[in-house]
Write a protein that holds these residues in place. Structure first.
Motif, PDB file in Angstrom:
ATOM      1  N   VAL A  28       0.882  -1.172   0.000  1.00 21.53           N
ATOM      2  CA  VAL A  28       0.000   0.000   0.000  1.00 21.53           C
ATOM      3  C   VAL A  28       0.918   1.220   0.000  1.00 21.53           C
ATOM      4  O   VAL A  28       1.638   1.466   0.968  1.00 21.53           O
ATOM      5  CB  VAL A  28      -0.927   0.020   1.233  1.00 21.53           C
ATOM      6  CG1 VAL A  28      -1.823   1.257   1.196  1.00 21.53           C
ATOM      7  CG2 VAL A  28      -1.785  -1.242   1.284  1.00 21.53           C
ATOM      8  N   MET A  41     -11.000   6.361  10.948  1.00 23.91           N
ATOM      9  CA  MET A  41     -10.288   5.075  10.990  1.00 23.91           C
ATOM     10  C   MET A  41      -9.402   4.939  12.235  1.00 23.91           C
ATOM     11  O   MET A  41      -8.688   3.959  12.397  1.00 23.91           O
ATOM     12  CB  MET A  41      -9.440   4.902   9.731  1.00 23.91           C
ATOM     13  CG  MET A  41     -10.250   4.618   8.473  1.00 23.91           C
ATOM     14  SD  MET A  41     -11.139   3.045   8.582  1.00 23.91           S
ATOM     15  CE  MET A  41      -9.799   1.897   8.263  1.00 23.91           C
TER      16      MET A  41
ATOM     17  N   LEU B 131       4.050   0.139   7.009  1.00 22.85           N
ATOM     18  CA  LEU B 131       2.803  -0.634   7.003  1.00 22.85           C
ATOM     19  C   LEU B 131       2.609  -1.375   8.322  1.00 22.85           C
ATOM     20  O   LEU B 131       1.498  -1.785   8.658  1.00 22.85           O
ATOM     21  CB  LEU B 131       2.810  -1.668   5.865  1.00 22.85           C
ATOM     22  CG  LEU B 131       2.793  -1.123   4.437  1.00 22.85           C
ATOM     23  CD1 LEU B 131       2.727  -2.276   3.444  1.00 22.85           C
ATOM     24  CD2 LEU B 131       1.633  -0.189   4.220  1.00 22.85           C
ATOM     25  N   VAL B 171      -1.205  -2.350   8.321  1.00 21.08           N
ATOM     26  CA  VAL B 171      -1.998  -1.895   7.184  1.00 21.08           C
ATOM     27  C   VAL B 171      -2.146  -3.090   6.247  1.00 21.08           C
ATOM     28  O   VAL B 171      -1.150  -3.573   5.696  1.00 21.08           O
ATOM     29  CB  VAL B 171      -1.317  -0.715   6.452  1.00 21.08           C
ATOM     30  CG1 VAL B 171      -2.079  -0.369   5.188  1.00 21.08           C
ATOM     31  CG2 VAL B 171      -1.207   0.489   7.368  1.00 21.08           C
ATOM     32  N   ILE B 172      -3.358  -3.583   6.075  1.00 18.54           N
ATOM     33  CA  ILE B 172      -3.571  -4.805   5.288  1.00 18.54           C
ATOM     34  C   ILE B 172      -3.889  -4.451   3.826  1.00 18.54           C
ATOM     35  O   ILE B 172      -3.310  -5.013   2.905  1.00 18.54           O
ATOM     36  CB  ILE B 172      -4.695  -5.653   5.914  1.00 18.54           C
ATOM     37  CG1 ILE B 172      -4.282  -6.033   7.345  1.00 18.54           C
ATOM     38  CG2 ILE B 172      -4.966  -6.912   5.088  1.00 18.54           C
ATOM     39  CD1 ILE B 172      -5.381  -6.645   8.168  1.00 18.54           C
ATOM     40  N   THR B 173      -4.809  -3.530   3.637  1.00 17.07           N
ATOM     41  CA  THR B 173      -5.070  -2.986   2.300  1.00 17.07           C
ATOM     42  C   THR B 173      -5.258  -1.475   2.459  1.00 17.07           C
ATOM     43  O   THR B 173      -5.181  -0.963   3.578  1.00 17.07           O
ATOM     44  CB  THR B 173      -6.358  -3.577   1.674  1.00 17.07           C
ATOM     45  OG1 THR B 173      -7.488  -3.049   2.374  1.00 17.07           O
ATOM     46  CG2 THR B 173      -6.384  -5.090   1.762  1.00 17.07           C
ATOM     47  N   LYS B 174      -5.556  -0.790   1.362  1.00 26.04           N
ATOM     48  CA  LYS B 174      -5.734   0.662   1.491  1.00 26.04           C
ATOM     49  C   LYS B 174      -7.047   1.013   2.194  1.00 26.04           C
ATOM     50  O   LYS B 174      -7.306   2.183   2.459  1.00 26.04           O
ATOM     51  CB  LYS B 174      -5.658   1.338   0.124  1.00 26.04           C
ATOM     52  CG  LYS B 174      -6.671   0.841  -0.883  1.00 26.04           C
ATOM     53  CD  LYS B 174      -6.394   1.499  -2.228  1.00 26.04           C
ATOM     54  CE  LYS B 174      -7.394   0.999  -3.267  1.00 26.04           C
ATOM     55  NZ  LYS B 174      -7.137   1.593  -4.587  1.00 26.04           N
ATOM     56  N   ASN B 175      -7.858  -0.002   2.494  1.00 25.32           N
ATOM     57  CA  ASN B 175      -9.103   0.234   3.227  1.00 25.32           C
ATOM     58  C   ASN B 175      -9.176  -0.499   4.560  1.00 25.32           C
ATOM     59  O   ASN B 175     -10.172  -0.371   5.274  1.00 25.32           O
ATOM     60  CB  ASN B 175     -10.311  -0.240   2.388  1.00 25.32           C
ATOM     61  CG  ASN B 175     -10.485   0.591   1.151  1.00 25.32           C
ATOM     62  OD1 ASN B 175     -10.366   1.810   1.190  1.00 25.32           O
ATOM     63  ND2 ASN B 175     -10.741  -0.072   0.027  1.00 25.32           N
ATOM     64  N   LEU B 176      -8.178  -1.292   4.865  1.00 24.13           N
ATOM     65  CA  LEU B 176      -8.308  -2.197   6.020  1.00 24.13           C
ATOM     66  C   LEU B 176      -7.083  -2.132   6.931  1.00 24.13           C
ATOM     67  O   LEU B 176      -5.942  -2.275   6.483  1.00 24.13           O
ATOM     68  CB  LEU B 176      -8.499  -3.632   5.512  1.00 24.13           C
ATOM     69  CG  LEU B 176      -8.638  -4.726   6.561  1.00 24.13           C
ATOM     70  CD1 LEU B 176      -9.878  -4.512   7.434  1.00 24.13           C
ATOM     71  CD2 LEU B 176      -8.699  -6.108   5.894  1.00 24.13           C
ATOM     72  N   LEU B 177      -7.363  -1.947   8.220  1.00 24.54           N
ATOM     73  CA  LEU B 177      -6.331  -1.989   9.254  1.00 24.54           C
ATOM     74  C   LEU B 177      -6.582  -3.185  10.155  1.00 24.54           C
ATOM     75  O   LEU B 177      -7.734  -3.539  10.434  1.00 24.54           O
ATOM     76  CB  LEU B 177      -6.387  -0.726  10.125  1.00 24.54           C
ATOM     77  CG  LEU B 177      -6.018   0.610   9.497  1.00 24.54           C
ATOM     78  CD1 LEU B 177      -6.320   1.740  10.487  1.00 24.54           C
ATOM     79  CD2 LEU B 177      -4.554   0.616   9.122  1.00 24.54           C
ATOM     80  N   TYR B 231     -12.410  -1.324   8.910  1.00 23.26           N
ATOM     81  CA  TYR B 231     -12.542  -1.271   7.444  1.00 23.26           C
ATOM     82  C   TYR B 231     -13.208   0.037   7.006  1.00 23.26           C
ATOM     83  O   TYR B 231     -14.230   0.443   7.565  1.00 23.26           O
ATOM     84  CB  TYR B 231     -13.373  -2.465   6.962  1.00 23.26           C
ATOM     85  CG  TYR B 231     -13.431  -2.596   5.474  1.00 23.26           C
ATOM     86  CD1 TYR B 231     -12.317  -3.023   4.764  1.00 23.26           C
ATOM     87  CD2 TYR B 231     -14.594  -2.281   4.773  1.00 23.26           C
ATOM     88  CE1 TYR B 231     -12.361  -3.133   3.384  1.00 23.26           C
ATOM     89  CE2 TYR B 231     -14.649  -2.393   3.396  1.00 23.26           C
ATOM     90  CZ  TYR B 231     -13.525  -2.818   2.712  1.00 23.26           C
ATOM     91  OH  TYR B 231     -13.566  -2.921   1.339  1.00 23.26           O
ATOM     92  N   TYR B 232     -12.615   0.657   5.985  1.00 21.76           N
ATOM     93  CA  TYR B 232     -13.158   1.909   5.439  1.00 21.76           C
ATOM     94  C   TYR B 232     -14.158   1.554   4.338  1.00 21.76           C
ATOM     95  O   TYR B 232     -13.794   0.950   3.331  1.00 21.76           O
ATOM     96  CB  TYR B 232     -12.010   2.754   4.885  1.00 21.76           C
ATOM     97  CG  TYR B 232     -12.380   4.157   4.513  1.00 21.76           C
ATOM     98  CD1 TYR B 232     -12.094   5.226   5.359  1.00 21.76           C
ATOM     99  CD2 TYR B 232     -13.003   4.432   3.298  1.00 21.76           C
ATOM    100  CE1 TYR B 232     -12.419   6.522   5.013  1.00 21.76           C
ATOM    101  CE2 TYR B 232     -13.340   5.724   2.944  1.00 21.76           C
ATOM    102  CZ  TYR B 232     -13.051   6.770   3.804  1.00 21.76           C
ATOM    103  OH  TYR B 232     -13.379   8.050   3.453  1.00 21.76           O
TER     104      TYR B 232
END
Lengths: 77, 383
Positions: A28, A41, B131, B171-177, B231-232
């Motif tokens: 990312v 968030m 990340l 940071v797992i994806t650009k929308n998920l922590l 999740y965003y």
């Protein structure tokens, strides 16, 4: 888990992580993190409030720890 | 007498031990709360100030005072109503160097029958292109426990506390922590609550039972593991889920599950809702009614050690004001947070309101349950 075992496990995990540093590239990119930086968030935007709620639970339950936040007033008389 | 391990947890929370290598915003908070339920009425007030200096440092000071009137059913069963006040002070210093942040904190909590001092050290390291954040923490606490009877204060003992925590935030994806936290806590010393009693069968007593003080083990070690994800959502909102597993050397096993939803409207309002479910098994020396006096080495009837479950439904709204700033303030927020918690006990009976005179034999009284309402109002100014 005993504290000593925990420390050893963490040390091993850190060493493994460090050795893998050169082969892992961030998947990312910094410019893709705007959503993650949005205040909604945040794990816990308000420290006092989070600590207060967690403390309410901790003083009325047998469980404790690993909340990330906790504390505040108790009043378990 | 309050529950143990107050300061360490509070400074863990207030120092943000799991943050990455960025200093938190400068801010000032004023906080007010009420808790009503189970015969207790608690009012809390707090102020917090955090300020950066010399580019790499941030210092924080917090003062918390809460006032308790009433008492929980464990104490009311012994006809002693409490009115007490607890004052807690904490200071915290953060230092950042490169991708590493360091924290040292101290807290002191005082009330009539309980004094607690706590030190906390934490180290946080960003890695893998920021990340991943790894956090390690150590907390050491010293508590002095007393018992109050009228105006007399009788020292009961001391308790030493150590806590080791480790966290991984990813940071797992650009929308998920995601995050994983482990905390091991070990206590040694006087771990009883001096105001709690056990009860045992006693046919010679008119109630059919009698009481004796609790006897706890002198040590306790617990392990808790929490996994969280946030999740965003597509339309600018966030959903979160968390699970915690708990186990300790007293035989207690606990499971906590929580869901949350955050929904902003424009840049002025943030609405949040949450549901929390908790369930635990009893300590292996807990009983609501022992068969006789001194039935075993360790005996406990504190309802916190009983098998129980509770459910929380909470709602929170935050309003942002001064979006353009004012004087040296960048912005401000005011927040209202309401929670309702329903507690139910599997093997803790209501002996305050029911007994032989009401047709309930010892051990057959209705199980105890109660509801609590928690209100929080606070204002935050960022500068």
């Amino acid at each position: 888990m005993k504290p000593r075992m925990l420390k050893l496990s963490l040390l091993a995990a850190l060493m493994l992580s460090a050795s893998a540093c050169s082969s892992i590239k961030p998947w990312v990119k910094p410019y893709e993190r705007d959503r993650l930086a949005d205040p909604i968030m945040s794990w816990d935007r308000d420290a006092i409030s989070g600590a207060y709620l967690d403390h309410i639970y901790e003083s009325r339950e047998g469980s404790r720890g690993a909340t990330g936040t906790a504390g505040g007033g108790c009043g378990c008389n | 007498m309050r529950c143990v391990r107050l300061c360490g947890l509070l400074i863990l929370a207030l120092t943000g031990a799991a943050h990455s290598a960025v200093l938190p915003d400068d801010r000032a908070d004023v906080f007010y709360s009420t808790y009503k339920g189970g015969g207790m009425d608690i009012t809390g007030k707090s102020i917090l100030v955090r300020k950066k200096f010399a580019e790499s440092f941030s210092v924080q000071a917090n003062y918390f005072i809460d006032t308790v009137s009433g008492a929980s059913i464990d104490v009311l069963s012994n006809a002693s109503v409490i009115k007490d006040e607890r004052k807690q002070k904490s200071v915290s210093l953060d230092y950042i160097r490169g991708k590493t942040s360091y924290n040292v904190s101290y807290a002191n909590s005082k009330e009539t029958d309980y004094i607690s001092d706590t030190m906390h050290l934490a180290l946080s390291q960003d890695m893998f292109g920021d990340l991943t954040t790894v956090t390690l923490g150590y907390t050491r606490g010293w508590d002095k426990v007393s018992q109050r009877s009228g105006t007399a204060i009788t020292p009961k003992g001391q308790a030493d506390r150590r806590s080791y925590d480790a966290g991984l935030s990813q940071v797992i994806t650009k929308n998920l922590l995601g995050s994983l936290t482990v905390e091991v806590i070990t206590d040694e010393g006087f771990l009883n609550n001096p105001y709690r009693f056990t009860r045992y069968v006693d046919p010679t007593d008119g109630r059919g039972w009698n009481q004796q003080p609790e006897v706890y083990p002198g040590t306790r070690t617990s392990t808790a593991v929490t996994a969280r994800a946030r999740y965003y959502l597509k339309y600018r909102a966030a959903a979160s889920v968390s699970y915690r597993y708990f186990t300790d050397t007293w035989g207690i096993r606990g499971n906590t599950f929580e869901l949350g939803y955050t929904h902003p409207i424009s840049n002025r309002w943030i609405f949040e809702g949450r549901v929390r479910l908790y369930k635990q098994g009893p300590a292996n020396f807990y009983s609501d009614l022992f068969p006789r006096r001194d039935a075993q080495n360790f005996i406990g009837r504190d309802k916190d050690l009983a098998g129980s479950k509770n459910t929380t439904i909470g709602a929170k709204v935050t309003y942002a004001f001064l979006p353009e700033g004012w004087k040296f303030f960048k912005r401000g927020t005011v927040t209202l947070d309401l929670s309702r918690i329903q507690f139910k006990y599997d093997d803790f009976r209501n002996i305050k309101d029911y007994g032989i005179a009401d047709g309930f034999a010892p051990g057959a009284e209705p199980l105890y349950k109660f509801n609590a309402n928690v209100l929080q109002i606070y204002a935050s100014m960022f500068f």
